[in-house]
Design a protein around this motif. Structure first.
Motif, PDB file in Angstrom:
ATOM      1  N   PHE A 159      76.827  27.738  71.504  1.00 42.37           N
ATOM      2  CA  PHE A 159      75.523  27.844  70.925  1.00 42.37           C
ATOM      3  C   PHE A 159      75.460  28.467  69.580  1.00 42.37           C
ATOM      4  O   PHE A 159      74.749  28.419  68.485  1.00 42.37           O
ATOM      5  CB  PHE A 159      74.284  28.354  71.791  1.00 42.37           C
ATOM      6  N   CYS A 160      76.346  29.789  69.692  1.00 44.61           N
ATOM      7  CA  CYS A 160      76.095  30.760  68.645  1.00 44.61           C
ATOM      8  C   CYS A 160      77.014  30.710  67.518  1.00 44.61           C
ATOM      9  O   CYS A 160      78.326  30.924  67.833  1.00 44.61           O
ATOM     10  CB  CYS A 160      75.927  32.049  69.089  1.00 44.61           C
ATOM     11  N   ALA A 161      76.661  30.348  66.309  1.00 45.79           N
ATOM     12  CA  ALA A 161      77.691  30.039  65.187  1.00 45.79           C
ATOM     13  C   ALA A 161      78.500  31.442  64.615  1.00 45.79           C
ATOM     14  O   ALA A 161      79.714  31.487  64.337  1.00 45.79           O
ATOM     15  CB  ALA A 161      77.048  29.702  64.040  1.00 45.79           C
ATOM     16  N   THR A 162      77.973  32.705  65.317  1.00 47.30           N
ATOM     17  CA  THR A 162      78.448  33.911  64.985  1.00 47.30           C
ATOM     18  C   THR A 162      79.426  34.166  66.093  1.00 47.30           C
ATOM     19  O   THR A 162      80.827  34.442  65.961  1.00 47.30           O
ATOM     20  CB  THR A 162      77.413  34.875  64.845  1.00 47.30           C
ATOM     21  N   CYS A 163      79.071  34.017  67.455  1.00 47.13           N
ATOM     22  CA  CYS A 163      80.111  34.387  68.340  1.00 47.13           C
ATOM     23  C   CYS A 163      81.033  33.316  68.619  1.00 47.13           C
ATOM     24  O   CYS A 163      82.102  33.829  69.074  1.00 47.13           O
ATOM     25  CB  CYS A 163      79.110  34.481  69.694  1.00 47.13           C
ATOM     26  N   ASP A 164      80.667  31.857  68.559  1.00 47.26           N
ATOM     27  CA  ASP A 164      81.568  30.743  68.651  1.00 47.26           C
ATOM     28  C   ASP A 164      81.760  30.221  67.501  1.00 47.26           C
ATOM     29  O   ASP A 164      81.356  29.073  67.528  1.00 47.26           O
ATOM     30  CB  ASP A 164      81.119  30.100  69.865  1.00 47.26           C
ATOM     31  N   THR A 195      68.347  31.360  69.409  1.00 44.98           N
ATOM     32  CA  THR A 195      68.577  32.834  69.269  1.00 44.98           C
ATOM     33  C   THR A 195      69.615  33.359  70.162  1.00 44.98           C
ATOM     34  O   THR A 195      69.362  33.257  71.427  1.00 44.98           O
ATOM     35  CB  THR A 195      67.628  33.778  69.167  1.00 44.98           C
ATOM     36  N   CYS A 196      70.704  34.153  69.664  1.00 48.57           N
ATOM     37  CA  CYS A 196      71.775  34.411  70.507  1.00 48.57           C
ATOM     38  C   CYS A 196      71.467  35.602  71.399  1.00 48.57           C
ATOM     39  O   CYS A 196      70.953  36.744  70.645  1.00 48.57           O
ATOM     40  CB  CYS A 196      73.177  34.588  69.969  1.00 48.57           C
ATOM     41  N   PRO A 197      71.302  35.858  72.760  1.00 46.83           N
ATOM     42  CA  PRO A 197      71.194  36.818  73.566  1.00 46.83           C
ATOM     43  C   PRO A 197      71.922  37.957  73.209  1.00 46.83           C
ATOM     44  O   PRO A 197      71.717  39.191  73.414  1.00 46.83           O
ATOM     45  CB  PRO A 197      71.071  36.347  74.694  1.00 46.83           C
ATOM     46  N   ALA A 198      73.414  37.545  73.067  1.00 51.51           N
ATOM     47  CA  ALA A 198      74.407  38.517  72.873  1.00 51.51           C
ATOM     48  C   ALA A 198      74.305  39.373  71.273  1.00 51.51           C
ATOM     49  O   ALA A 198      74.467  40.370  71.288  1.00 51.51           O
ATOM     50  CB  ALA A 198      75.806  38.027  72.924  1.00 51.51           C
ATOM     51  N   CYS A 199      74.178  38.477  70.223  1.00 57.71           N
ATOM     52  CA  CYS A 199      74.415  39.090  68.876  1.00 57.71           C
ATOM     53  C   CYS A 199      72.662  39.256  68.194  1.00 57.71           C
ATOM     54  O   CYS A 199      72.927  39.518  67.127  1.00 57.71           O
ATOM     55  CB  CYS A 199      75.353  38.688  68.239  1.00 57.71           C
ATOM     56  N   ASN A 200      72.014  38.450  68.794  1.00 53.88           N
ATOM     57  CA  ASN A 200      70.648  38.290  68.159  1.00 53.88           C
ATOM     58  C   ASN A 200      70.609  37.515  66.937  1.00 53.88           C
ATOM     59  O   ASN A 200      69.709  37.570  66.192  1.00 53.88           O
ATOM     60  CB  ASN A 200      69.996  39.612  67.993  1.00 53.88           C
TER      61      ASN A 200
HETATM   62 ZN   LIG Z   1      76.081  35.462  69.155  1.00 54.99          ZN
END
Ligand SMILES: [Zn+2]
Length: 203
Positions: A127-132, A83-88
């Motif tokens: 780690f995050c598919a949305t942010c990266d 679970t991404c701490p930036a975008c959840n």
């Molecule tokens: Zn993210």
């Protein structure tokens, strides 16, 4: 007419000579350039370097714990929900290697909480598919903030690296490797210098 051309030519020549002179005067000398490139360390980094230097030259601790004989290896799960701490947003890390890194992330977060007196945070890249969305694989790193907003970043790092930092800033002389028992912390001064950004130690 001939005189006028002569005057203009003389003026152009004078300007050209002036420009050539002034540019050669403003060019910085080679020595000045290297001085600017020299890294400046924050007071804590200078202090850490001195302490590392001392630790490297110190006697190893007399008593070291051999580690637990009946140690059961930790199960590394083959998938992990990040679970991404930036975008959840939740990303499922299914391949063995990224899952292992996410498992390492949990260990890193635990050890990070034990580091006292240092402004340090984890960097969780890829780690995050949305942010990266284009990231090939997750990479764990650390960002240390020293005085005057001096930032030092290192990647990749492991939970053992964070353990080394925790032990060093706490003034210990042993490194707890977990199942492998304790080792003299002085064996890890080179890695600690990289992690803390103190610059290379003198041999
Ligand atoms: Zn993210």
């Amino acid at each position: 007419m001939g005189i006028l051309i002569g005057i203009i030519a003389a003026l152009l020549l004078a300007v050209a000579v002036f420009v050539a002179n002034s540019s050669s005067e403003t060019a910085p000398p080679a020595a000045g350039r290297t001085a600017i490139e020299t890294r400046t360390l924050s007071p804590s980094q200078v202090e850490y370097r001195q302490r590392l230097q001392k630790l490297a030259a110190s006697e190893p601790p007399k008593k070291l714990s051999p580690g637990a004989m009946c140690y059961e290896p930790a199960m590394i799960p083959d998938r992990l929900d990040y679970t991404c701490p930036a975008c959840n947003t939740k990303t499922v890390l299914a391949n063995p290697k990224p899952a292992h890194t996410a498992w390492e992330l949990d260990a890193c977060r635990r050890v990070l909480k034990t580091i006292k007196g240092l402004d340090i945070e984890l960097t969780e890249t890829g780690f995050c598919a949305t942010c990266d969305p284009d990231a090939k694989q997750p990479v764990l790193g650390v960002r240390i903030r020293y005085a005057a907003n001096k930032i030092h970043t290192v990647a990749p790092v492991t939970a053992s690296d964070l353990q080394l930092i925790a032990e060093f800033v706490a003034g210990k002389d042993k490194h707890d490797t977990g199942p492998g028992g304790e080792r003299p912390l002085r064996n890890y001064t080179k890695r600690l210098a990289e992690l803390l950004g103190t610059g290379p130690l003198k041999k």
